[in-house]
Scaffold this active site. Structure first.
Site, PDB file in Angstrom:
ATOM      1  CD1 TRP A   1      -0.747  -1.706   3.042  1.00  0.00           C
ATOM      2  CD2 TRP A   1       0.527   0.091   3.361  1.00  0.00           C
ATOM      3  NE1 TRP A   1      -0.052  -1.886   4.221  1.00  0.00           N
ATOM      4  CE2 TRP A   1       0.738  -0.792   4.441  1.00  0.00           C
ATOM      5  CE3 TRP A   1       1.234   1.310   3.348  1.00  0.00           C
ATOM      6  CZ2 TRP A   1       1.617  -0.521   5.490  1.00  0.00           C
ATOM      7  CZ3 TRP A   1       2.112   1.588   4.386  1.00  0.00           C
ATOM      8  CH2 TRP A   1       2.293   0.680   5.436  1.00  0.00           C
ATOM      9  CG  ASN A   2       5.059   1.116   0.211  1.00  0.00           C
ATOM     10  OD1 ASN A   2       4.586   0.382  -0.672  1.00  0.00           O
ATOM     11  ND2 ASN A   2       6.302   1.032   0.600  1.00  0.00           N
TER      12      ASN A   2
ATOM     13  CD  GLU B   1      -5.637  -6.268   1.818  1.00  0.00           C
ATOM     14  OE1 GLU B   1      -5.007  -6.319   0.736  1.00  0.00           O
ATOM     15  OE2 GLU B   1      -5.412  -7.043   2.769  1.00  0.00           O
TER      16      GLU B   1
ATOM     17  CB  SER C   1       5.149  -8.306   5.105  1.00  0.00           C
ATOM     18  OG  SER C   1       4.138  -9.283   4.965  1.00  0.00           O
ATOM     19  CB  VAL C   2       9.579 -11.297   5.400  1.00  0.00           C
ATOM     20  CG1 VAL C   2      10.168 -12.690   5.524  1.00  0.00           C
ATOM     21  CG2 VAL C   2      10.624 -10.326   4.855  1.00  0.00           C
TER      22      VAL C   2
ATOM     23  CD  GLU D   1      11.717  -6.207  -5.460  1.00  0.00           C
ATOM     24  OE1 GLU D   1      12.300  -5.873  -4.409  1.00  0.00           O
ATOM     25  OE2 GLU D   1      12.319  -6.386  -6.531  1.00  0.00           O
TER      26      GLU D   1
ATOM     27  CB  CYS E   1      10.322  -1.976   1.285  1.00  0.00           C
ATOM     28  SG  CYS E   1      10.692  -1.293  -0.330  1.00  0.00           S
TER      29      CYS E   1
ATOM     30  N   GLY F   1      14.084 -10.913  -0.311  1.00  0.00           N
ATOM     31  CA  GLY F   1      13.468 -11.187  -1.601  1.00  0.00           C
ATOM     32  C   GLY F   1      14.288 -11.968  -2.599  1.00  0.00           C
TER      33      GLY F   1
HETATM   34  P1  NAD Z   1       1.414  -7.475   3.110  1.00  0.00           P
HETATM   35  O1  NAD Z   1       2.422  -8.546   3.014  1.00  0.00           O
HETATM   36  O2  NAD Z   1       0.481  -7.477   4.246  1.00  0.00           O
HETATM   37  O3  NAD Z   1       0.495  -7.468   1.805  1.00  0.00           O
HETATM   38  C1  NAD Z   1       1.045  -7.334   0.514  1.00  0.00           C
HETATM   39  C2  NAD Z   1       0.055  -7.807  -0.511  1.00  0.00           C
HETATM   40  O4  NAD Z   1      -0.072  -9.226  -0.430  1.00  0.00           O
HETATM   41  C3  NAD Z   1      -1.364  -7.252  -0.340  1.00  0.00           C
HETATM   42  O5  NAD Z   1      -1.899  -6.951  -1.621  1.00  0.00           O
HETATM   43  C4  NAD Z   1      -2.108  -8.419   0.295  1.00  0.00           C
HETATM   44  O6  NAD Z   1      -3.489  -8.409   0.019  1.00  0.00           O
HETATM   45  C5  NAD Z   1      -1.436  -9.593  -0.381  1.00  0.00           C
HETATM   46  N1  NAD Z   1      -1.516 -10.865   0.339  1.00  0.00           N
HETATM   47  C6  NAD Z   1      -1.581 -11.065   1.671  1.00  0.00           C
HETATM   48  N2  NAD Z   1      -1.628 -12.390   1.942  1.00  0.00           N
HETATM   49  C7  NAD Z   1      -1.574 -13.038   0.753  1.00  0.00           C
HETATM   50  C8  NAD Z   1      -1.573 -14.415   0.379  1.00  0.00           C
HETATM   51  N3  NAD Z   1      -1.619 -15.390   1.279  1.00  0.00           N
HETATM   52  N4  NAD Z   1      -1.501 -14.709  -0.939  1.00  0.00           N
HETATM   53  C9  NAD Z   1      -1.423 -13.735  -1.864  1.00  0.00           C
HETATM   54  N5  NAD Z   1      -1.431 -12.426  -1.563  1.00  0.00           N
HETATM   55  C10 NAD Z   1      -1.507 -12.070  -0.264  1.00  0.00           C
HETATM   56  O7  NAD Z   1       2.225  -6.112   3.029  1.00  0.00           O
HETATM   57  P2  NAD Z   1       1.689  -4.623   3.203  1.00  0.00           P
HETATM   58  O8  NAD Z   1       1.357  -4.428   4.648  1.00  0.00           O
HETATM   59  O9  NAD Z   1       0.689  -4.313   2.159  1.00  0.00           O
HETATM   60  O10 NAD Z   1       3.009  -3.791   2.835  1.00  0.00           O
HETATM   61  C11 NAD Z   1       4.044  -3.590   3.743  1.00  0.00           C
HETATM   62  C12 NAD Z   1       5.176  -4.578   3.531  1.00  0.00           C
HETATM   63  O11 NAD Z   1       5.584  -4.572   2.181  1.00  0.00           O
HETATM   64  C13 NAD Z   1       6.407  -4.234   4.335  1.00  0.00           C
HETATM   65  O12 NAD Z   1       6.994  -5.405   4.859  1.00  0.00           O
HETATM   66  C14 NAD Z   1       7.328  -3.635   3.318  1.00  0.00           C
HETATM   67  O13 NAD Z   1       8.684  -3.692   3.625  1.00  0.00           O
HETATM   68  C15 NAD Z   1       6.996  -4.399   2.101  1.00  0.00           C
HETATM   69  N6  NAD Z   1       7.324  -3.629   0.883  1.00  0.00           N
HETATM   70  C16 NAD Z   1       8.374  -4.047   0.112  1.00  0.00           C
HETATM   71  C17 NAD Z   1       8.737  -3.324  -0.999  1.00  0.00           C
HETATM   72  C18 NAD Z   1       9.885  -3.760  -1.879  1.00  0.00           C
HETATM   73  O14 NAD Z   1       9.943  -3.370  -3.022  1.00  0.00           O
HETATM   74  N7  NAD Z   1      10.816  -4.555  -1.402  1.00  0.00           N
HETATM   75  C19 NAD Z   1       8.024  -2.175  -1.346  1.00  0.00           C
HETATM   76  C20 NAD Z   1       6.961  -1.788  -0.539  1.00  0.00           C
HETATM   77  C21 NAD Z   1       6.617  -2.531   0.569  1.00  0.00           C
END
Ligand code: NAD
Length: 483
Positions: A151-152, A178, A228-229, A249, A283, A453
């Site tokens: 979402w960022n 979402e 997220s991880v 990522e 991130c 990643g």
């Molecule tokens: P999140 O992991 O909660 O969700 C990311 C996406 O995955 C959302 O669209 C979510 O609906 C989807 N998702 C969740 N569970 C799933 C599943 N079981 N199967 C398929 N899709 C699923 O992350 P967030 O809270 O939206 O974002 C923050 C995280 O993202 C932080 O950890 C941040 O470091 C990371 N991030 C990484 C980068 C990068 O390029 N490395 C960039 C931005 C954010």
């Protein structure tokens, strides 16, 4: 501004609605108001999206790279022409100040469309001579790619995944977070307006289960996740069971190392960019700021002075340079980390509080005297919380900086050029910076090592992750066989 989209999904070149899906309220983080409602994709909607992508992909993959690239570059021009309205929408979706969204979201998406649009015509194979015989290689698309966003940076992520996928001849289904479902729909609209054939860039809304259904659909060939991880581990495992390609990522807890001889203001500026841009929701942020002892007090003093210039206000006012957290949930997560920092004995030197107003506002926060074992030094917070740690010498800081499961980014500030390259060479991270922090031009590969990643976005590297190589052996003479 009208923030309610025409419908929740964009499939096969048009908006699609199905109100049988779970309603998802879209909340403006600066005030907490509901500004739109979308509905999670039902199995019928998902099937429509995957079928449309599959049906459109073959003809797209058969077009020349020049033709595909022209469409992407036209889309880039349209995005730039509409940057202001797209940025305002991004500000409503994420709460990020317009001062930021005007320069870092649709513009970054347009850069990706332009860059990969330009690269599309250059994607060729190799000729490998073998005496009379030879081998040639063909770079082929993967097929149907799924992009799942965080979402960022919703517009940027939609383009960073869509542009290389389309340039290589794939179709894409993008599921935004979402929390921020609005802007990817605009990206889809613009691509169609630029001439992209229907079905090649689809947007479906929903929570993790919608993402999960896409990842396990046997018609999907590749999954690129920004998240997220813990989510990455689940998505990677699900993709592996279908032997699908992945780009992951994920999160980080990156070190930013500041040596005594660094230019003080530049180092402080790097630490501010690496902790407080987008209210810390980046991130690659350098959230473990290791400061060598000789410069520590000067660093903290200058940082405190510059924090006075943070303007927390209406994100749509271009003077505002620090916005709210994206959601109440994220604000509560960050508040719990601030509480842990205090409990575990870190010294709070700036911020630490929630603003007494509507919306999800936290102050930019700095802890000093942080030690390696503290929770705020080990876990990704994803909010405006800087942890300042002391160090004495180079070998020590390298070991401590690498003592983490993550490996997304790392930065070094020093005037000693040999030390800068030596230290960066030893830091375990994918995207690194010397005397700078958090630059992400489309020309540079972006991505992490270790738990942060797999694969790289942007640059020519991304092509490896959206295409596959076919090799063809050509025999000119007779075939020899044992019998
Ligand atoms: P999140 O992991 O909660 O969700 C990311 C996406 O995955 C959302 O669209 C979510 O609906 C989807 N998702 C969740 N569970 C799933 C599943 N079981 N199967 C398929 N899709 C699923 O992350 P967030 O809270 O939206 O974002 C923050 C995280 O993202 C932080 O950890 C941040 O470091 C990371 N991030 C990484 C980068 C990068 O390029 N490395 C960039 C931005 C954010």
């Amino acid at each position: 501004m009208e923030t309610q989209p025409k419908a929740s999904h964009f499939i096969n070149g048009t908006y699609v609605e199905d109100t049988n899906g779970t309603p998802i309220p879209v909340i403006y983080p600066a005030t907490g108001e509901v500004i739109a409602t979308v509905y999670a994709a039902t199995p019928e909607v998902l099937d429509q999206a995957v079928s449309a992508a599959q049906a459109a992909q073959e003809a797209w993959g058969a077009m020349t790279g020049t033709e595909r690239g022209r469409i992407l570059r036209r889309a880039a021009d349209l995005m730039r022409a509409r940057n202001h309205e797209l940025s305002v929408l991004e500000t409503y979706d994420t709460g990020k100040p317009l001062q930021e969204t005007l320069v870092a979201d649709a513009t970054s998406g347009a850069d990706a469309l332009e860059y990969f649009g330009g690269l599309a015509a250059t994607l060729t194979g190799e000729h490998i001579p073998l005496g009379e015989d030879w081998v040639y290689t063909v770079r082929e698309p993967l097929g149907v790619c799924v992009g799942i966003g965080a979402w960022n940076y919703p517009t940027q992520i939609a383009c960073w995944k869509g542009a290389p996928a389309l340039a290589c001849g794939n179709a894409m289904i993008f599921k935004p977070s979402e929390t921020t479902p609005l802007c990817a729909l605009k990206v889809a609209e613009i691509l169609i307006e630029a001439g992209l054939p229907a079905g090649l860039y689809n947007v479906v809304q929903g929570m993790g289960e919608v993402g999960g259904a896409l990842v396990t659909d046997p018609r999907v060939d590749k999954v690129s996740l920004t998240g997220s991880v813990p989510t990455g581990k689940k998505v990677y495992a699900a993709a592996a069971s279908g032997m699908k390609h992945v780009t992951m990522e994920l999160g980080g807890k990156s070190p930013l190392v500041i040596f005594d001889d660094a230019d003080l203001d530049n180092a402080v500026g790097g630490a501010i960019n690496g902790n407080f841009y987008s209210s810390g929701q980046v991130c690659s942020n350098g959230t473990r700021v290791f400061v060598q002892k000789g410069i520590k007090e000067a660093f903290l003093k200058r940082l405190a002075e510059r924090l006075e210039n943070a303007v927390l206000g209406d994100p749509l006012n271009e003077d505002t340079n620090f916005g709210p957290m994206v959601s109440e949930r994220q604000m509560e997560i960050v508040k719990s980390y601030i509480a842990k920092g205090n409990e575990e004995g870190a010294r709070l030197v700036a911020g630490g509080g929630q603003l007494d107003k509507e919306g999800f506002w936290l102050e930019p926060t700095v802890f000093a005297d942080v030690t390696d074992d503290m929770t705020i030094a080990r876990e990704e917070i994803f909010g405006p919380v800087m942890a300042v740690l002391d160090f004495e010498d180079e070998a020590e800081v390298i070991a401590r900086a690498n003592d983490t499961e993550y490996g997304l980014s790392a930065g070094v500030f020093t005037k000693d050029i040999s030390r800068a390259h030596r230290v960066i060479g030893k830091l375990q991270a994918g995207s690194c910076f010397i005397n700078s922090y958090n630059d992400a031009p489309v020309e540079a590969p972006f991505g992490g090592v270790k738990a942060s990643g797999v694969g790289r976005e942007n640059s020519k590297e991304a092509i490896q992750h959206y295409s596959q190589v076919k090799s063809v052996y050509v025999r000119m003479g007779d075939v020899e066989a044992a019998f």
